[in-house]
Design an enzyme around this catalytic site. Structure first.
Site, PDB file in Angstrom:
ATOM      1  N   ARG A 161       0.855  -1.201   0.000  1.00 46.88           N
ATOM      2  CA  ARG A 161       0.000   0.000   0.000  1.00 46.88           C
ATOM      3  C   ARG A 161       0.879   1.235   0.000  1.00 46.88           C
ATOM      4  O   ARG A 161       1.733   1.403   0.863  1.00 46.88           O
ATOM      5  CB  ARG A 161      -0.904  -0.016   1.229  1.00 46.88           C
ATOM      6  CG  ARG A 161      -1.815   1.183   1.314  1.00 46.88           C
ATOM      7  CD  ARG A 161      -2.611   1.192   2.594  1.00 46.88           C
ATOM      8  NE  ARG A 161      -3.730   0.268   2.564  1.00 46.88           N
ATOM      9  CZ  ARG A 161      -4.457  -0.062   3.651  1.00 46.88           C
ATOM     10  NH1 ARG A 161      -4.151   0.465   4.823  1.00 46.88           N
ATOM     11  NH2 ARG A 161      -5.457  -0.896   3.554  1.00 46.88           N
TER      12      ARG A 161
ATOM     13  N   ARG B   2      -4.525   3.090  17.371  1.00 47.95           N
ATOM     14  CA  ARG B   2      -5.292   2.514  16.255  1.00 47.95           C
ATOM     15  C   ARG B   2      -4.989   3.327  15.017  1.00 47.95           C
ATOM     16  O   ARG B   2      -4.242   4.301  15.073  1.00 47.95           O
ATOM     17  CB  ARG B   2      -6.775   2.679  16.627  1.00 47.95           C
ATOM     18  CG  ARG B   2      -7.818   1.588  16.352  1.00 47.95           C
ATOM     19  CD  ARG B   2      -7.376   0.211  16.372  1.00 47.95           C
ATOM     20  NE  ARG B   2      -8.462  -0.727  16.166  1.00 47.95           N
ATOM     21  CZ  ARG B   2      -8.688  -1.416  15.072  1.00 47.95           C
ATOM     22  NH1 ARG B   2      -7.921  -1.256  14.015  1.00 47.95           N
ATOM     23  NH2 ARG B   2      -9.673  -2.288  15.004  1.00 47.95           N
ATOM     24  N   LYS B   3      -5.629   3.004  13.886  1.00 48.10           N
ATOM     25  CA  LYS B   3      -5.471   3.831  12.689  1.00 48.10           C
ATOM     26  C   LYS B   3      -5.997   5.248  12.929  1.00 48.10           C
ATOM     27  O   LYS B   3      -6.798   5.478  13.860  1.00 48.10           O
ATOM     28  CB  LYS B   3      -6.201   3.194  11.507  1.00 48.10           C
ATOM     29  CG  LYS B   3      -7.702   3.348  11.598  1.00 48.10           C
ATOM     30  CD  LYS B   3      -8.521   2.560  10.596  1.00 48.10           C
ATOM     31  CE  LYS B   3      -8.172   2.777   9.169  1.00 48.10           C
ATOM     32  NZ  LYS B   3      -9.303   2.307   8.285  1.00 48.10           N
TER      33      LYS B   3
ATOM     34  N   GLY C 164     -17.008  -5.795   1.800  1.00 51.05           N
ATOM     35  CA  GLY C 164     -17.063  -7.239   2.033  1.00 51.05           C
ATOM     36  C   GLY C 164     -17.317  -7.673   3.463  1.00 51.05           C
ATOM     37  O   GLY C 164     -17.548  -8.848   3.731  1.00 51.05           O
TER      38      GLY C 164
ATOM     39  N   CYS D 292     -14.649  -0.708   4.588  1.00 51.14           N
ATOM     40  CA  CYS D 292     -13.650  -0.033   3.760  1.00 51.14           C
ATOM     41  C   CYS D 292     -14.283   0.546   2.493  1.00 51.14           C
ATOM     42  O   CYS D 292     -13.806   1.543   1.952  1.00 51.14           O
ATOM     43  CB  CYS D 292     -12.535  -0.995   3.374  1.00 51.14           C
ATOM     44  SG  CYS D 292     -11.772  -1.805   4.783  1.00 51.14           S
ATOM     45  N   GLY D 293     -15.334  -0.090   2.003  1.00 55.87           N
ATOM     46  CA  GLY D 293     -16.031   0.395   0.795  1.00 55.87           C
ATOM     47  C   GLY D 293     -17.089   1.442   1.112  1.00 55.87           C
ATOM     48  O   GLY D 293     -17.852   1.832   0.235  1.00 55.87           O
TER      49      GLY D 293
HETATM   50 FE1  SRM Z   1      -9.828  -0.739   5.301  1.00 51.33          FE
HETATM   51  C1  SRM Z   1      -8.698  -3.105   7.428  1.00 51.33           C
HETATM   52  C2  SRM Z   1      -8.618  -2.398   2.691  1.00 51.33           C
HETATM   53  C3  SRM Z   1     -10.241   2.030   3.388  1.00 51.33           C
HETATM   54  C4  SRM Z   1     -11.885   0.553   7.690  1.00 51.33           C
HETATM   55  N1  SRM Z   1      -8.766  -2.431   5.102  1.00 51.33           N
HETATM   56  C5  SRM Z   1      -8.369  -3.241   6.107  1.00 51.33           C
HETATM   57  C6  SRM Z   1      -7.406  -4.304   5.601  1.00 51.33           C
HETATM   58  C7  SRM Z   1      -6.027  -3.766   5.780  1.00 51.33           C
HETATM   59  C8  SRM Z   1      -7.553  -5.632   6.319  1.00 51.33           C
HETATM   60  C9  SRM Z   1      -6.518  -6.656   5.924  1.00 51.33           C
HETATM   61  O1  SRM Z   1      -5.433  -6.645   6.464  1.00 51.33           O
HETATM   62  O2  SRM Z   1      -6.828  -7.456   5.056  1.00 51.33           O
HETATM   63  C10 SRM Z   1      -7.845  -4.366   4.115  1.00 51.33           C
HETATM   64  C11 SRM Z   1      -6.790  -4.788   3.120  1.00 51.33           C
HETATM   65  C12 SRM Z   1      -7.415  -5.677   2.053  1.00 51.33           C
HETATM   66  C13 SRM Z   1      -6.633  -5.707   0.793  1.00 51.33           C
HETATM   67  O3  SRM Z   1      -5.903  -6.700   0.547  1.00 51.33           O
HETATM   68  O4  SRM Z   1      -6.800  -4.787  -0.008  1.00 51.33           O
HETATM   69  C14 SRM Z   1      -8.430  -2.981   3.926  1.00 51.33           C
HETATM   70  N2  SRM Z   1      -9.383  -0.243   3.431  1.00 51.33           N
HETATM   71  C15 SRM Z   1      -8.995  -1.102   2.472  1.00 51.33           C
HETATM   72  C16 SRM Z   1      -9.037  -0.465   1.102  1.00 51.33           C
HETATM   73  C17 SRM Z   1      -7.965  -0.980   0.157  1.00 51.33           C
HETATM   74  C18 SRM Z   1     -10.442  -0.667   0.492  1.00 51.33           C
HETATM   75  C19 SRM Z   1     -10.526  -0.358  -0.976  1.00 51.33           C
HETATM   76  O5  SRM Z   1     -10.731  -1.318  -1.736  1.00 51.33           O
HETATM   77  O6  SRM Z   1     -10.382   0.790  -1.358  1.00 51.33           O
HETATM   78  C20 SRM Z   1      -8.895   1.015   1.509  1.00 51.33           C
HETATM   79  C21 SRM Z   1      -7.462   1.449   1.641  1.00 51.33           C
HETATM   80  C22 SRM Z   1      -7.336   2.902   1.939  1.00 51.33           C
HETATM   81  C23 SRM Z   1      -5.917   3.387   1.927  1.00 51.33           C
HETATM   82  O7  SRM Z   1      -5.412   3.638   0.822  1.00 51.33           O
HETATM   83  O8  SRM Z   1      -5.326   3.520   2.999  1.00 51.33           O
HETATM   84  C24 SRM Z   1      -9.550   0.979   2.882  1.00 51.33           C
HETATM   85  N3  SRM Z   1     -10.810   1.024   5.530  1.00 51.33           N
HETATM   86  C25 SRM Z   1     -10.950   1.985   4.584  1.00 51.33           C
HETATM   87  C26 SRM Z   1     -11.963   2.928   4.982  1.00 51.33           C
HETATM   88  C27 SRM Z   1     -12.502   4.074   4.133  1.00 51.33           C
HETATM   89  C28 SRM Z   1     -11.878   5.403   4.402  1.00 51.33           C
HETATM   90  O9  SRM Z   1     -10.820   5.516   5.022  1.00 51.33           O
HETATM   91  O10 SRM Z   1     -12.513   6.365   3.964  1.00 51.33           O
HETATM   92  C29 SRM Z   1     -12.431   2.494   6.207  1.00 51.33           C
HETATM   93  C30 SRM Z   1     -13.578   3.120   7.024  1.00 51.33           C
HETATM   94  C31 SRM Z   1     -13.214   4.454   7.576  1.00 51.33           C
HETATM   95  C32 SRM Z   1     -12.491   4.382   8.884  1.00 51.33           C
HETATM   96  O11 SRM Z   1     -11.415   3.791   8.944  1.00 51.33           O
HETATM   97  O12 SRM Z   1     -12.990   4.967   9.852  1.00 51.33           O
HETATM   98  C33 SRM Z   1     -11.704   1.301   6.545  1.00 51.33           C
HETATM   99  N4  SRM Z   1     -10.197  -1.172   7.236  1.00 51.33           N
HETATM  100  C34 SRM Z   1     -11.131  -0.560   8.024  1.00 51.33           C
HETATM  101  C35 SRM Z   1     -11.193  -1.242   9.274  1.00 51.33           C
HETATM  102  C36 SRM Z   1     -12.087  -0.863  10.492  1.00 51.33           C
HETATM  103  C37 SRM Z   1     -11.346   0.112  11.344  1.00 51.33           C
HETATM  104  C38 SRM Z   1     -11.748   0.087  12.794  1.00 51.33           C
HETATM  105  O13 SRM Z   1     -11.536   1.115  13.458  1.00 51.33           O
HETATM  106  O14 SRM Z   1     -12.216  -0.941  13.287  1.00 51.33           O
HETATM  107  C39 SRM Z   1     -10.278  -2.314   9.194  1.00 51.33           C
HETATM  108  C40 SRM Z   1      -9.976  -3.376  10.285  1.00 51.33           C
HETATM  109  C41 SRM Z   1      -8.964  -2.911  11.255  1.00 51.33           C
HETATM  110  O15 SRM Z   1      -8.327  -1.876  11.101  1.00 51.33           O
HETATM  111  O16 SRM Z   1      -8.816  -3.626  12.256  1.00 51.33           O
HETATM  112  C42 SRM Z   1      -9.682  -2.239   7.900  1.00 51.33           C
HETATM  113 FE1  SF4 Z   2     -13.781  -6.008   5.010  1.00 47.06          FE
HETATM  114 FE2  SF4 Z   2     -12.192  -3.985   4.316  1.00 47.06          FE
HETATM  115 FE3  SF4 Z   2     -11.564  -6.469   3.663  1.00 47.06          FE
HETATM  116 FE4  SF4 Z   2     -13.566  -5.205   2.439  1.00 47.06          FE
HETATM  117  S1  SF4 Z   2     -11.368  -4.690   2.335  1.00 47.06           S
HETATM  118  S2  SF4 Z   2     -13.604  -7.272   3.164  1.00 47.06           S
HETATM  119  S3  SF4 Z   2     -14.460  -4.092   4.152  1.00 47.06           S
HETATM  120  S4  SF4 Z   2     -11.663  -5.583   5.719  1.00 47.06           S
END
Ligand code: SRM
Ligand code: SF4
Length: 522
Positions: free
Chosen positions: A68, A182-183, A441, A446-447
């Site tokens: 990333r 956290r993030k 998903g 994240c979506g």
């Molecule tokens: Fe996300 C965790 C993908 C935007 C909330 N997110 C993950 C992980 C890293 C989990 C993992 O290790 O597999 C996903 C990686 C999957 C992969 O192989 O791609 C993942 N998040 C994404 C992306 C790629 C979705 C997308 O297809 O666009 C986005 C990457 C953004 C970036 O460039 O940094 C992405 N994630 C978001 C957003 C949207 C936003 O930021 O506007 C959110 C909701 C907003 C927020 O964070 O408040 C989001 N992601 C999460 C969470 C829940 C956070 C929490 O506080 O619980 C997780 C799980 C975690 O962090 O434990 C997570």
């Molecule tokens: Fe769940 Fe984020 Fe993975 Fe999508 S990319 S399946 S919302 S953790």
């Protein structure tokens, strides 16, 4: 971290491994990892600490890592895009890339033994992946048409870059901010349409003028704090009741991230985001602490902010503020790119534009600085058939998270299913306005289904006695001015039964009409 945070709270397993060894420490071990291979790595280094370098082990595709990037304000050059394309190309059919919902890009299929080389390559072209995952500040979003938009109040590009440089030590890694509870998400918008979804960030800056009738209004930002989506809780950000000038933005970010680092709750990871601290302290105490560290009183928020437009999606061809120049917004279906696409986009940016490429939070691409006179030839480019400037009204606004293909949290497959569903709905229906459909998903969101007209969140459902992939449906998310979050309106629809349900929602709620051909064939 302060003493109180470490000593008075019971440490969860993440806090324990961070206390044992900081995530950033693996920066010096990457050569060794490349030599020993991922199977011989310590479990916490492999599964967690590598994410401090933006390198993600994918349990779904073991041995094929995801990287990333960080792209402040979602901007990169054609050279950088070509460097990313070369990395993806190296992995043949396993190589791909996804534009993310934070104006960013992720590369897939990567072998650990190549990572030192890849880092060198990135360094040469000024790219970094540092601190883009786990308990760090994520990619900082800004207006995707900053500097191009005649109606903007403020060009956010430099500020976003300065915040990233401060937080990451110019992309080299900053131990000061490598152990947050956290993030943490930051967004800045200087335009009129809230193009970054300010309200869903932990910290957001939105345009607002300070002053009264007797004074010339001064431009600056009202500050919002605490927005988040998580499986446990989703909240829009709340006002800090503070206004800052552009010159104060970087220091305010620093102070707020420091407070989160030092006082954020660390006992329970489900309750560690900034909003939980705001609950515990109350906004007044938080604001007082910000003022204390900021070293001066904060002005109260300006009475009104300047977000007064509906949100634009930027897909299409638009005039820039620079006379004679245009930007082209290309729809990239669900943000998925392959090496050839990336080379091709880099070429378009060089031939027709100034070599600049931008991403939007809708996972699309903008190519700026195309002259009026070259537009006719630009339209003849074959790649525009796949990455259209005038896509269907559903495809245009489709967003999807990674889903089960690569993400181990996923409860369902998303991207391919989303594409097939939109194709099928567009073949049956005609629409008179775009409808924003977001797939995610799992409840991590994240979506961003809560900002969509129709949000689809993956879940498992029982059908005929068997567990199968399904979705909960969200509706009512609005963006732009008066943005607010949508809520769940229907639960547990099996994905195989979803098409007619969506069709009906589009007809009943969004004025879709059934195409004549579809009526005949039914
Ligand atoms: Fe996300 C965790 C993908 C935007 C909330 N997110 C993950 C992980 C890293 C989990 C993992 O290790 O597999 C996903 C990686 C999957 C992969 O192989 O791609 C993942 N998040 C994404 C992306 C790629 C979705 C997308 O297809 O666009 C986005 C990457 C953004 C970036 O460039 O940094 C992405 N994630 C978001 C957003 C949207 C936003 O930021 O506007 C959110 C909701 C907003 C927020 O964070 O408040 C989001 N992601 C999460 C969470 C829940 C956070 C929490 O506080 O619980 C997780 C799980 C975690 O962090 O434990 C997570
Ligand atoms: Fe769940 Fe984020 Fe993975 Fe999508 S990319 S399946 S919302 S953790």
């Amino acid at each position: 971290m302060t003493e109180t945070a470490t000593t008075t709270e019971k440490l969860n397993k993440f806090e324990k491994f961070k206390a044992e060894k900081d995530g950033l420490a693996v920066k010096n071990e990457i050569e060794n990892f490349a030599q020993i291979g991922w199977e011989a790595m310590d479990e916490n280094d492999l599964n967690h600490r590598l994410k401090w370098l933006g390198v993600f082990f994918r349990p779904v595709t073991p041995g094929k890592f995801m990287m990333r990037m960080r792209l402040p304000n979602g901007i990169l050059t054609s050279n950088q895009m070509s460097a990313l394309a070369e990395v993806v190309q190296r992995y043949g059919e396993n190589g791909s890339a996804d534009i993310t919902t934070r104006q960013n890009i992720q590369l897939r299929g990567i072998n650990i033994e190549d990572i030192p080389d890849i880092f060198n390559k990135f360094h040469k072209v000024g790219l970094t992946t540092i601190q883009s995952g786990m308990d760090n500040v994520r990619n900082i979003t800004g207006d995707p048409v900053a500097g191009l938009d005649a109606d903007e109040f403020y060009d956010t590009r430099e500020l976003v870059q300065q915040i990233q440089d401060m937080l990451t030590n110019n992309g080299e890694g900053n131990p000061e901010f490598s152990n947050l509870p956290r993030k943490f998400n930051i967004a800045i918008t200087g335009g009129r349409d809230n193009s970054v979804h300010a309200e869903i960030n932990d910290l957001a800056f939105i345009p607002a003028f300070w002053g009264n009738e007797d004074q010339l209004p001064i431009f600056g930002f009202n500050v919002l704090v605490g927005g988040l989506f998580s499986a446990k809780r989703c909240e829009a950000a709340i006002p800090l009741n503070a206004w800052v000038s552009p010159a104060e933005v970087v220091s305010l970010c620093k102070v707020i991230v420091e407070i989160f680092r030092d006082h954020g709750l660390r006992a329970n990871r489900q309750k560690a985001r900034l909003m939980w601290l705001l609950d515990e302290w109350g906004i007044e105490k938080f604001r007082n602490e910000v003022e204390k560290r900021f070293g001066k009183s904060l002005l109260p928020a300006a009475a009104k902010d300047e977000i007064d437009w509906e949100k634009r999606d930027h897909v299409g061809i638009y005039k820039q503020k620079q006379p004679g120049f245009n930007y082209a917004g290309l729809n990239i279906p669900v943000g998925r790119l392959y090496a050839d696409d990336m080379f091709e986009i880099a070429r378009l940016a060089e031939v027709y534009g100034s070599g600049e490429i931008r991403f939007t939070v809708e996972q699309n691409i903008i190519i700026p600085n195309i002259t009026d006179s070259s537009l006719t030839t630009f339209f003849t480019e074959a790649i525009l058939e796949r990455f259209a400037v005038n896509p269907g009204l559903l495809m245009r606004s489709l967003v999807s998270c990674t889903g089960a293909q690569f993400c181990n949290f996923a409860l369902i497959e998303t991207k391919n299913r989303a594409l097939a569903m939109i194709k099928s709905l567009e073949s049956e229906l005609t629409l008179s306005r775009p409808v924003r459909i977001h797939w995610t998903g799992c409840p991590n969101s994240c979506g961003q289904p809560q900002v969509a007209d129709i949000g689809l969140m993956g879940t498992k459902v029982r059908k005929n006695g068997k567990m199968t992939e399904g979705v909960d449906i969200y509706m009512g998310g609005t963006v732009g001015k008066d943005a607010h979050l949508g809520t769940c309106v229907q639960k547990s629809i099996p994905c195989e039964d979803l098409q007619p349900v969506l069709r009906e929602i589009l007809i009943q709620n969004f004025g879709a009409k059934v195409r004549e051909e579809a009526l005949i064939s039914h």
